[in-house]
Design a protein around this motif. Structure first.
Motif, PDB file in Angstrom:
ATOM      1  N   LEU A   1       0.840  -1.190   0.000  1.00 23.41           N
ATOM      2  CA  LEU A   1       0.000   0.000   0.000  1.00 23.41           C
ATOM      3  C   LEU A   1       0.876   1.242   0.000  1.00 23.41           C
ATOM      4  O   LEU A   1       1.915   1.271   0.668  1.00 23.41           O
ATOM      5  CB  LEU A   1      -0.898   0.023   1.247  1.00 23.41           C
ATOM      6  N   SER A   2       0.471   2.251  -0.720  1.00 25.08           N
ATOM      7  CA  SER A   2       1.225   3.499  -0.749  1.00 25.08           C
ATOM      8  C   SER A   2       1.204   4.151   0.634  1.00 25.08           C
ATOM      9  O   SER A   2       0.270   3.930   1.417  1.00 25.08           O
ATOM     10  CB  SER A   2       0.636   4.446  -1.788  1.00 25.08           C
ATOM     11  N   PRO A   3       2.226   4.949   0.954  1.00 24.95           N
ATOM     12  CA  PRO A   3       2.264   5.612   2.262  1.00 24.95           C
ATOM     13  C   PRO A   3       1.032   6.495   2.474  1.00 24.95           C
ATOM     14  O   PRO A   3       0.553   7.150   1.553  1.00 24.95           O
ATOM     15  CB  PRO A   3       3.532   6.461   2.195  1.00 24.95           C
ATOM     16  N   LYS A   4       0.552   6.487   3.701  1.00 16.36           N
ATOM     17  CA  LYS A   4      -0.613   7.289   4.065  1.00 16.36           C
ATOM     18  C   LYS A   4      -0.313   8.023   5.372  1.00 16.36           C
ATOM     19  O   LYS A   4       0.458   7.555   6.195  1.00 16.36           O
ATOM     20  CB  LYS A   4      -1.845   6.400   4.217  1.00 16.36           C
ATOM     21  N   SER A   5      -0.949   9.155   5.540  1.00 18.55           N
ATOM     22  CA  SER A   5      -0.777   9.915   6.773  1.00 18.55           C
ATOM     23  C   SER A   5      -1.505   9.210   7.916  1.00 18.55           C
ATOM     24  O   SER A   5      -2.289   8.285   7.700  1.00 18.55           O
ATOM     25  CB  SER A   5      -1.348  11.321   6.590  1.00 18.55           C
ATOM     26  N   ARG A   6      -1.256   9.673   9.122  1.00 18.26           N
ATOM     27  CA  ARG A   6      -1.930   9.090  10.272  1.00 18.26           C
ATOM     28  C   ARG A   6      -3.441   9.215  10.079  1.00 18.26           C
ATOM     29  O   ARG A   6      -3.944  10.244   9.642  1.00 18.26           O
ATOM     30  CB  ARG A   6      -1.544   9.809  11.557  1.00 18.26           C
ATOM     31  N   GLY A   7      -4.143   8.136  10.375  1.00 16.00           N
ATOM     32  CA  GLY A   7      -5.600   8.151  10.251  1.00 16.00           C
ATOM     33  C   GLY A   7      -6.133   6.796   9.842  1.00 16.00           C
ATOM     34  O   GLY A   7      -5.401   5.813   9.734  1.00 16.00           O
TER      35      GLY A   7
ATOM     36  N   HIS B   1       3.223  -5.286   9.968  1.00 18.40           N
ATOM     37  CA  HIS B   1       3.775  -4.118  10.674  1.00 18.40           C
ATOM     38  C   HIS B   1       3.245  -4.090  12.098  1.00 18.40           C
ATOM     39  O   HIS B   1       2.186  -4.646  12.385  1.00 18.40           O
ATOM     40  CB  HIS B   1       3.406  -2.824   9.935  1.00 18.40           C
ATOM     41  N   THR B   2       3.964  -3.383  12.976  1.00 12.06           N
ATOM     42  CA  THR B   2       3.578  -3.307  14.382  1.00 12.06           C
ATOM     43  C   THR B   2       3.065  -1.931  14.788  1.00 12.06           C
ATOM     44  O   THR B   2       2.717  -1.732  15.949  1.00 12.06           O
ATOM     45  CB  THR B   2       4.764  -3.679  15.290  1.00 12.06           C
ATOM     46  N   SER B   3       3.003  -0.991  13.856  1.00 11.91           N
ATOM     47  CA  SER B   3       2.503   0.346  14.192  1.00 11.91           C
ATOM     48  C   SER B   3       1.350   0.763  13.286  1.00 11.91           C
ATOM     49  O   SER B   3       1.028   1.940  13.168  1.00 11.91           O
ATOM     50  CB  SER B   3       3.636   1.372  14.135  1.00 11.91           C
ATOM     51  N   ALA B   4       0.728  -0.209  12.642  1.00  8.92           N
ATOM     52  CA  ALA B   4      -0.482  -0.005  11.845  1.00  8.92           C
ATOM     53  C   ALA B   4      -1.349  -1.240  12.045  1.00  8.92           C
ATOM     54  O   ALA B   4      -0.852  -2.296  12.438  1.00  8.92           O
ATOM     55  CB  ALA B   4      -0.144   0.188  10.368  1.00  8.92           C
ATOM     56  N   SER B   5      -2.636  -1.098  11.775  1.00  5.94           N
ATOM     57  CA  SER B   5      -3.538  -2.225  11.990  1.00  5.94           C
ATOM     58  C   SER B   5      -4.593  -2.260  10.900  1.00  5.94           C
ATOM     59  O   SER B   5      -4.680  -1.363  10.064  1.00  5.94           O
ATOM     60  CB  SER B   5      -4.187  -2.122  13.380  1.00  5.94           C
TER      61      SER B   5
ATOM     62  N   ALA C   1       1.457   4.070  18.736  1.00  2.14           N
ATOM     63  CA  ALA C   1       1.119   3.305  17.528  1.00  2.14           C
ATOM     64  C   ALA C   1       1.157   1.806  17.806  1.00  2.14           C
ATOM     65  O   ALA C   1       0.291   1.058  17.339  1.00  2.14           O
ATOM     66  CB  ALA C   1       2.076   3.662  16.390  1.00  2.14           C
ATOM     67  N   HIS C   2       2.144   1.348  18.568  1.00  6.44           N
ATOM     68  CA  HIS C   2       2.214  -0.074  18.909  1.00  6.44           C
ATOM     69  C   HIS C   2       1.006  -0.503  19.761  1.00  6.44           C
ATOM     70  O   HIS C   2       0.434  -1.578  19.544  1.00  6.44           O
ATOM     71  CB  HIS C   2       3.501  -0.387  19.666  1.00  6.44           C
ATOM     72  N   ILE C   3       0.620   0.336  20.710  1.00  7.47           N
ATOM     73  CA  ILE C   3      -0.524   0.008  21.562  1.00  7.47           C
ATOM     74  C   ILE C   3      -1.804  -0.057  20.731  1.00  7.47           C
ATOM     75  O   ILE C   3      -2.593  -1.003  20.839  1.00  7.47           O
ATOM     76  CB  ILE C   3      -0.657   1.028  22.713  1.00  7.47           C
ATOM     77  N   LYS C   4      -2.025   0.944  19.884  1.00  7.03           N
ATOM     78  CA  LYS C   4      -3.226   0.976  19.044  1.00  7.03           C
ATOM     79  C   LYS C   4      -3.272  -0.236  18.113  1.00  7.03           C
ATOM     80  O   LYS C   4      -4.339  -0.840  17.922  1.00  7.03           O
ATOM     81  CB  LYS C   4      -3.270   2.268  18.225  1.00  7.03           C
ATOM     82  N   ALA C   5      -2.130  -0.601  17.539  1.00 10.02           N
ATOM     83  CA  ALA C   5      -2.086  -1.768  16.655  1.00 10.02           C
ATOM     84  C   ALA C   5      -2.419  -3.043  17.427  1.00 10.02           C
ATOM     85  O   ALA C   5      -3.108  -3.931  16.905  1.00 10.02           O
ATOM     86  CB  ALA C   5      -0.719  -1.878  15.983  1.00 10.02           C
TER      87      ALA C   5
ATOM     88  N   LEU D   1      -7.182   0.448   6.622  1.00  3.80           N
ATOM     89  CA  LEU D   1      -5.824   0.529   7.141  1.00  3.80           C
ATOM     90  C   LEU D   1      -5.867   1.601   8.215  1.00  3.80           C
ATOM     91  O   LEU D   1      -6.275   2.740   7.951  1.00  3.80           O
ATOM     92  CB  LEU D   1      -4.829   0.942   6.052  1.00  3.80           C
ATOM     93  N   CYS D   2      -5.476   1.244   9.411  1.00  2.00           N
ATOM     94  CA  CYS D   2      -5.397   2.199  10.512  1.00  2.00           C
ATOM     95  C   CYS D   2      -3.919   2.548  10.670  1.00  2.00           C
ATOM     96  O   CYS D   2      -3.141   1.756  11.201  1.00  2.00           O
ATOM     97  CB  CYS D   2      -5.966   1.596  11.787  1.00  2.00           C
ATOM     98  N   GLU D   3      -3.551   3.698  10.155  1.00  2.74           N
ATOM     99  CA  GLU D   3      -2.158   4.152  10.206  1.00  2.74           C
ATOM    100  C   GLU D   3      -1.981   4.951  11.491  1.00  2.74           C
ATOM    101  O   GLU D   3      -2.572   6.020  11.647  1.00  2.74           O
ATOM    102  CB  GLU D   3      -1.823   5.010   8.979  1.00  2.74           C
ATOM    103  N   HIS D   4      -1.166   4.423  12.390  1.00  2.00           N
ATOM    104  CA  HIS D   4      -1.015   5.030  13.706  1.00  2.00           C
ATOM    105  C   HIS D   4       0.226   5.909  13.836  1.00  2.00           C
ATOM    106  O   HIS D   4       0.386   6.560  14.866  1.00  2.00           O
ATOM    107  CB  HIS D   4      -0.997   3.938  14.776  1.00  2.00           C
ATOM    108  N   ARG D   5       1.071   5.940  12.833  1.00  3.21           N
ATOM    109  CA  ARG D   5       2.251   6.828  12.846  1.00  3.21           C
ATOM    110  C   ARG D   5       1.933   8.089  12.052  1.00  3.21           C
ATOM    111  O   ARG D   5       1.122   8.070  11.130  1.00  3.21           O
ATOM    112  CB  ARG D   5       3.468   6.153  12.203  1.00  3.21           C
TER     113      ARG D   5
END
Length: 140
Positions: free
Chosen positions: A10-16, A45-49, A91-95, A121-125
């Motif tokens: 997936l292409s990079p995405k902003s937090r959200g 990954h460990t900082s997205a879910s 981000a790790h906790i949210k994931a 995709l839940c981007e937490h960073r």
């Protein structure tokens, strides 16, 4: 019964919280040959879910993001893992709370999501970079 597995970047995405259902399905032309099956979608990954939720109102995505940010704040004084930035440990906790995979039934060649459901995709960073998904499908 057949199996196949695909990697999607997936292409990079902003937090959200980002709706990615179409990005996934456009890469899965093989689904059209299946009458029934299961698709397992895993994020490496460990900082997205990943999550499944309402896809109609963008307010749902914003409210979910606001809730997560309030529930798991940055710069908490009890965080020890801080070397990668203020957004990393939250981000790790949210994931961990939301999870790293979703499973969706396949019916008549399509992902059988509910009328108002989409894959997120839940981007937490703040800047997470590209994200790798492994999709494993079985069915006939």
């Amino acid at each position: 019964m057949s199996w196949f597995q695909k990697e999607i970047i997936l292409s990079p995405k902003s937090r959200g919280i980002h709706l990615i259902t179409n990005e996934i399905t456009k890469e899965l032309a093989e689904l059209s040959a299946m009458s029934v099956g299961i698709a397992h979608i895993f994020i490496c990954h460990t900082s997205a879910s990943l999550s499944i939720n309402e896809n109609a109102s963008p307010d749902v995505r914003r409210d979910l993001e606001d809730y997560l940010n309030q529930s798991v704040p940055e710069n908490a004084p009890y965080y020890r893992h801080t070397l990668e930035g203020a957004d990393d440990m939250p981000a790790h906790i949210k994931a961990s709370l939301l999870g790293n995979s979703v499973t969706v039934p396949i019916t008549r060649g399509k992902l059988n999501l509910g009328t108002w459901q989409g894959i997120y995709l839940c981007e937490h960073r703040d800047v997470g970079g590209s994200r790798r998904l492994i999709i494993t499908v079985t069915g006939n």
